[in-house]
Design an enzyme around this catalytic site. Sequence first.
Site, short mmCIF file in Angstrom:
data_model
loop_
_atom_site.label_atom_id
_atom_site.label_comp_id
_atom_site.label_asym_id
_atom_site.label_seq_id
_atom_site.Cartn_x
_atom_site.Cartn_y
_atom_site.Cartn_z
N ASP A 19 0.83 -1.21 0.00
CA ASP A 19 0.00 0.00 0.00
C ASP A 19 0.87 1.26 0.00
OD1 ASP A 19 -2.29 1.48 -0.01
OD2 ASP A 19 -2.76 1.18 2.10
N HIS B 132 2.72 3.15 -9.01
CA HIS B 132 2.55 1.72 -9.29
C HIS B 132 3.77 1.17 -10.04
CE1 HIS B 132 -1.40 1.96 -7.67
NE2 HIS B 132 -1.95 2.60 -8.69
N LEU C 190 11.31 -20.48 -5.16
CA LEU C 190 10.36 -19.54 -4.54
C LEU C 190 9.03 -19.65 -5.27
CD1 LEU C 190 9.75 -16.95 -2.73
CD2 LEU C 190 10.39 -15.62 -4.72
#
Length: 254
Positions: free
Chosen positions: A22, A39, A133
């Site tokens: 956020d 972003h 991962l």
Amino acid sequence: MSQLQPDENTGKIPRHIAIIMDGNGRWAYRQHLPRVAGHRRGAEVVREMVQRCVELDIPHLTLFAFSTENWRRPALEVRLLMNLFRLMLRREAKKLHSNGVRLRIIGDRAALAPDLQKLIGDAETLTAENHRLTLSLAVNYGGKWDITQAARKAVQLCQEQGKDPAMLNEEDIARHLALADIPEPDLLIRTGGEERISNFLIWQLAYTEFYFTDTLWPDFDGVELGRAIHSFAQRQRRFGRTGDQVQDPACDVG
Ligand code: FPP
């Protein structure tokens, strides 16, 4: 029963980190830039965090990229975010693959544009056998959606097997949730100063340790990640037990 359940991690290193990224918009605002610049910078931080988790041998990373509620944002911002996902899938899938990262998208992908669904499918297929991962990207994801779709599948399976849905237990639902095949998150990080879950993995976070920071996502870095992991390492995870039981499982008498 004094044995820990297999997926209860009482170690000092999280096996699964989930992040609510956020603060992109506020970061951009402070730099006098359009929101999308936040972003874009956020996407670079995603790349950095993937690298860090690989270096730290953290096997699972789950990122909240777009919620079922984010469709309420201005149409232009939604479009730009979708374009950023496209770009990321086109540019990064091969790099992720060569680094041993398995990429998968969780969420209701039926509502995404067909070309985006295709890019997602291709990236998932390419990286499916990687184990270093697991990077799960939540796109059009909501925790309530997840529980609802899992419950629906559980009931359907019951009916197909001629069983009574009233007999369903937690495990019957849990096995259909997104991320059912990996351990639940040990650590949830939320950047940007807000302290809420915002309909993220509401089932899977039942026993997760939370770490909130005022740092905006575009400013989040390896040092900040280290702080979050350090905070996690200080905590005693009891999973319903007493502190004495956790310190000495053998004291479980009487
Ligand atoms: C929240 O910040 C962020 C989002 C809703 C989008 C998350 C997207 C990225 C980090 C970039 C793209 C990621 C990938 C994986 C390509 P906000 O816009 O709510 O910030 P604000 O609270 O300051 O307005």
